[in-house]
Write a protein that holds these residues in place. Structure first.
Motif, short mmCIF file in Angstrom:
data_model
loop_
_atom_site.label_atom_id
_atom_site.label_comp_id
_atom_site.label_asym_id
_atom_site.label_seq_id
_atom_site.Cartn_x
_atom_site.Cartn_y
_atom_site.Cartn_z
N VAL A 110 37.70 58.69 45.18
CA VAL A 110 37.60 57.59 44.22
C VAL A 110 38.99 57.11 43.82
O VAL A 110 39.24 55.90 43.69
CB VAL A 110 36.80 58.03 42.98
N GLU A 111 39.91 58.06 43.63
CA GLU A 111 41.27 57.70 43.24
C GLU A 111 41.95 56.85 44.31
O GLU A 111 42.65 55.87 44.00
CB GLU A 111 42.08 58.96 42.95
N GLU A 112 41.76 57.23 45.58
CA GLU A 112 42.35 56.45 46.68
C GLU A 112 41.73 55.07 46.75
O GLU A 112 42.42 54.06 46.92
CB GLU A 112 42.15 57.19 48.00
N TRP A 113 40.41 55.00 46.64
CA TRP A 113 39.71 53.72 46.68
C TRP A 113 40.24 52.79 45.58
O TRP A 113 40.56 51.62 45.82
CB TRP A 113 38.20 53.95 46.51
N ASP A 114 40.34 53.32 44.36
CA ASP A 114 40.79 52.50 43.24
C ASP A 114 42.23 52.03 43.43
O ASP A 114 42.56 50.88 43.09
CB ASP A 114 40.67 53.29 41.93
N ALA A 115 43.10 52.87 43.98
CA ALA A 115 44.49 52.48 44.18
C ALA A 115 44.60 51.37 45.22
O ALA A 115 45.37 50.41 45.05
CB ALA A 115 45.31 53.70 44.61
N ILE A 116 43.84 51.50 46.31
CA ILE A 116 43.88 50.48 47.36
C ILE A 116 43.38 49.14 46.83
O ILE A 116 44.01 48.09 47.05
CB ILE A 116 43.03 50.94 48.57
N LEU A 117 42.26 49.15 46.12
CA LEU A 117 41.73 47.90 45.56
C LEU A 117 42.67 47.31 44.51
O LEU A 117 42.83 46.09 44.41
CB LEU A 117 40.35 48.14 44.96
N ALA A 118 43.31 48.18 43.74
CA ALA A 118 44.22 47.69 42.70
C ALA A 118 45.43 46.98 43.29
O ALA A 118 45.81 45.89 42.85
CB ALA A 118 44.67 48.85 41.81
N LEU A 119 46.04 47.58 44.30
CA LEU A 119 47.25 46.98 44.88
C LEU A 119 46.91 45.79 45.77
O LEU A 119 47.59 44.75 45.73
CB LEU A 119 48.03 48.02 45.67
N ASN A 120 45.87 45.91 46.58
CA ASN A 120 45.57 44.88 47.58
C ASN A 120 44.83 43.68 47.01
O ASN A 120 44.89 42.59 47.59
CB ASN A 120 44.74 45.47 48.72
N LEU A 121 44.11 43.86 45.90
CA LEU A 121 43.28 42.78 45.39
C LEU A 121 43.62 42.41 43.94
O LEU A 121 43.79 41.23 43.62
CB LEU A 121 41.80 43.16 45.50
N ARG A 122 43.73 43.41 43.07
CA ARG A 122 44.02 43.09 41.67
C ARG A 122 45.43 42.53 41.51
O ARG A 122 45.65 41.54 40.78
CB ARG A 122 43.84 44.33 40.79
N THR A 123 46.41 43.14 42.19
CA THR A 123 47.80 42.70 42.05
C THR A 123 48.00 41.24 42.45
O THR A 123 48.69 40.49 41.73
CB THR A 123 48.74 43.63 42.83
N PRO A 124 47.46 40.76 43.58
CA PRO A 124 47.62 39.33 43.90
C PRO A 124 47.08 38.41 42.81
O PRO A 124 47.66 37.35 42.54
CB PRO A 124 46.84 39.18 45.21
N TRP A 125 45.96 38.80 42.21
CA TRP A 125 45.43 38.01 41.10
C TRP A 125 46.39 38.02 39.92
O TRP A 125 46.69 36.96 39.33
CB TRP A 125 44.06 38.56 40.68
N LEU A 126 46.90 39.19 39.55
CA LEU A 126 47.81 39.29 38.41
C LEU A 126 49.09 38.50 38.65
O LEU A 126 49.58 37.80 37.76
CB LEU A 126 48.14 40.76 38.13
N MET A 127 49.63 38.59 39.87
CA MET A 127 50.85 37.86 40.19
C MET A 127 50.61 36.35 40.14
O MET A 127 51.41 35.60 39.58
CB MET A 127 51.37 38.27 41.57
#
Length: 256
Positions: A110-127
């Motif tokens: 779960v931790e790996e899944w969340d990190a991948i989704l956070a960097l690959n998907l959430r970060t582009p939205w935040l930027m």
């Protein structure tokens, strides 16, 4: 009508590049600065960012190196503050930072899944959310999201990665719908394997790459320059009517 060189020039523009210290990110900074852009280079490794800054300044362009962990939701605003205070308001964003932890769906934590989704998907939205107001105030801008061929095809041992990149393509379309009226073009670049240290680490095991190449009509993987040159086009005035697209750099893989 402007000349060809002017249509592809980034002179006077400021580009933010995430994941700037390694692999494709280094090439992106080099190519965009060669076209005239000043660069805000974002990554975690401060020492490697210094090398990128030297490359950019050697081309006569300015560079702000921002050491930041983009898994931190506050990082995007920090990047924008540094950019605005030190170099000006950026109107080009290249969301290049990404990660993959190849494991089967059953093995992924779960931790790996969340990190991948956070960097690959959430970060582009935040930027993009942090940069869009400045782009609008400047009369427009360019957002280039580095997605993947895996956004369209199944790739075993990459469940979280595939999900994140498919989501990124969808996010790109919503960016287009909401910000297109403000003269902001958002597009997703979807490469096959790019032969960077990350690509070599994932694909350079046994006969994994050889089996994969059998599915690519071109018979090879992509070079960083081939991806960066497309990003340059999408970041330039020449691509003013290209918006909301998923552009595959895959040697024909998805045509079959």
């Amino acid at each position: 009508m402007t000349g060809v060189q002017d249509r592809f020039s980034l002179s006077g523009r400021i580009a933010v590049v995430t994941g700037a210290s390694r692999g494709l990110g280094v090439t992106l900074c080099d190519v965009l600065s060669a076209a005239g852009a000043d660069i805000v280079a974002v990554a975690r490794d401060e020492a490697l960012l210094e090398d990128v800054a030297h490359t950019v300044t050697a081309r006569g362009r300015r560079c702000v190196a921002v050491a930041a962990d983009l898994l931190d939701s506050a990082a995007a605003e920090i990047v924008m503050t540094r950019a605005r205070d030190e170099i000006g308001i950026p109107t080009i964003l290249v969301n290049n930072a990404g990660m993959s932890i190849p494991k089967t769906l059953a093995e992924q934590s779960v931790e790996e899944w969340d990190a991948i989704l956070a960097l690959n998907l959430r970060t582009p939205w935040l930027m993009a959310r942090a940069m869009a107001p400045g782009m609008i105030a400047q009369g427009g801008g360019k957002i280039v999201n580095i997605s993947s061929m895996a956004s369209k095809v199944a790739l075993t041992e990459h469940g979280a990665y595939v999900a994140s990149k498919a989501g990124l393509n969808g996010l790109t379309k919503v960016m287009t719908a909401e910000w297109g009226p403000h003269n902001i073009q958002a597009n997703a670049v979807c490469p096959t394997v790019v032969w960077t240290p990350m690509g070599e680490r994932v694909w350079g095991v046994g006969d994994k790459l050889a089996r994969f190449l059998e599915k690519i009509p071109a018979g090879r993987v992509a070079t960083p320059e081939e991806v960066a040159d497309l990003v340059l086009y999408l970041a330039s005035p020449a691509s003013g009517m290209i918006n909301g697209q998923e552009i595959f750099v895959d040697g024909g893989y998805t045509a079959l």
